[in-house]
Design an enzyme around this catalytic site. Structure first.
Site, short mmCIF file in Angstrom:
data_model
loop_
_atom_site.label_atom_id
_atom_site.label_comp_id
_atom_site.label_asym_id
_atom_site.label_seq_id
_atom_site.Cartn_x
_atom_site.Cartn_y
_atom_site.Cartn_z
N GLY A 252 35.69 34.37 64.23
CA GLY A 252 35.08 33.43 64.97
C GLY A 252 35.96 33.67 66.51
O GLY A 252 35.40 33.19 67.79
N ASP A 253 36.96 34.22 66.77
CA ASP A 253 37.82 34.42 67.94
C ASP A 253 36.90 35.14 68.89
O ASP A 253 36.10 36.15 68.61
CB ASP A 253 38.90 35.58 67.58
CG ASP A 253 39.78 35.69 68.78
OD1 ASP A 253 40.67 35.03 68.92
OD2 ASP A 253 39.43 36.81 69.63
N ILE A 254 36.99 34.39 70.08
CA ILE A 254 35.86 34.93 71.06
C ILE A 254 36.32 36.31 71.68
O ILE A 254 35.34 37.15 71.96
CB ILE A 254 35.83 33.90 72.24
CG1 ILE A 254 34.74 34.17 73.16
CG2 ILE A 254 37.19 34.01 73.19
CD1 ILE A 254 33.27 33.90 72.80
N GLY A 255 37.67 36.54 71.72
CA GLY A 255 37.89 38.13 72.12
C GLY A 255 37.30 39.11 70.92
O GLY A 255 36.87 40.05 71.38
N LEU A 256 37.52 38.58 69.73
CA LEU A 256 37.05 39.64 68.85
C LEU A 256 35.54 40.05 68.88
O LEU A 256 35.19 41.04 68.81
CB LEU A 256 37.68 39.31 67.36
CG LEU A 256 37.23 39.73 66.08
CD1 LEU A 256 37.53 41.20 66.26
CD2 LEU A 256 37.76 39.16 64.95
#
Length: 303
Positions: A252-256
């Site tokens: 869910g990490d936005i950068g990922l």
DNA sequence: AACCAGGCGCATG
DNA sequence: CATGCGCATGGT
């Protein structure tokens, strides 16, 4: 430099000090180290004593200079172990590169980011607090909030006109006034979370070694998410950065998600099966894949 | 001004 | 277990 204060650490294969420097200096204002002239300066606490070290590349070695503090044999051994863990120097990442090369979308990384290591956060309390601060806000702001917290409550030493901070002790943050945190732009919830986690560490109900001793990744994740403020993202991030757990994928990490999108691996954040498929090909190296994907993100330049 | 940012907890199906 | 929603707060 007095040789008694200098230690040389051999550089392993597929290790790039320049990539360490890039990561630690990537346009953000981190308050826990200073980069100057190709060298990293960091203060490190060893049993209530603060030492200051400088790390630079010297031929086939990392040169570690103890600028402040007692260079006893014990301290030297601790510092060497600290740096080796911080830069993940004891892992042979060739198998990870072999996997990258089998994926046409990612194979370029073995050359462009050659020798990049998963830079860690040894202090689990710090890692969790950093996660809480960074939840759902942009990184520039997160680093500002962290700096306010650390400069107010963290131990400081001065050397050559610079101040070096280490992360505050849980015992200190467990007893701060919540309004003082809110004055630093903590939200009410985040202030509650940080104080709660600090109390957990201060009371001994949460610590890195006990966590490491749990039987498996699932158990460790569950132990972390039992605390208010630690969700799946934070638990995975902390396990990835502090315990160097390969399975720690901050889903869910936005950068990922942005990196997966820019590599045409997904087009919507809902395509979880595609993400699972990718990571299943990187079993044992999931966290490294995340770190390399983060590395591929272009960082906004602050003015 | 509206939307976004290295999410989380809690209430519902 | 999955989805939806409110929450806080600065950056762009």
């Amino acid at each position: 430099m007095n040789s008694e204060r200098t230690i040389l650490i051999p550089i392993p294969a597929l290790f790039s000090f320049d990539e360490c420097l890039w990561f630690l200096n990537r346009n953000y204002d981190d308050c826990l180290h200073i980069i100057k002239d190709g060298a990293i300066f960091k203060s490190i606490e060893i049993e209530k004593e603060i030492l200051l070290i400088c790390i630079k590349e010297n031929g086939g070695f990392l040169e570690l200079d103890i600028l402040v503090g007692e260079p006893s044999q014990e301290n030297k051994a601790y510092l060497v172990a600290y740096v080796r863990e911080w830069f993940d120097m004891d892992t042979n990442i060739q198998p990870f590169y072999d996997k990258l090369k089998t994926d046409g979308r990612l194979a370029y990384m073995t050359e462009r980011y050659k020798g990049l290591r998963l830079i860690g956060i040894s202090n689990l309390f710090e890692a969790i607090c950093w996660c809480i601060i960074g939840q759902q806000i942009n990184l520039s702001f997160a680093y500002k909030v962290k700096r306010r917290l650390v400069e107010r409550y963290g131990p400081r030493i001065d050397f050559n006109n610079e101040s070096y901070y280490t992360f505050p002790e849980p015992e200190i943050l467990a007893n701060v006034d919540i309004d003082d945190l809110k004055a630093m732009q903590f939200s009410q919830q985040k202030a509650d979370y940080v104080i709660g986690i600090a109390k957990a560490f201060a009371s001994g109900s949460l610590d890195k070694e006990s966590l490491r001793a749990l039987p498996d990744f699932t158990a460790r994740k569950k132990a972390l998410t039992a605390h208010k403020g630690i969700g799946a993202w934070t638990a995975n991030y902390a396990l990835m950065k502090s315990l160097k757990e390969p399975e720690g994928i901050p889903h869910g990490d936005i950068g990922l998600l942005n990196a997966l999108s820019s590599h045409n691996i997904i087009h919507e954040r809902s395509e979880t099966s595609k993400i699972e498929a990718l990571f299943s090909n990187f079993a044992g190296w999931e966290s490294y894949l995340v770190f390399y994907l983060w590395r591929s993100l272009t960082v906004k330049v602050l003015e």
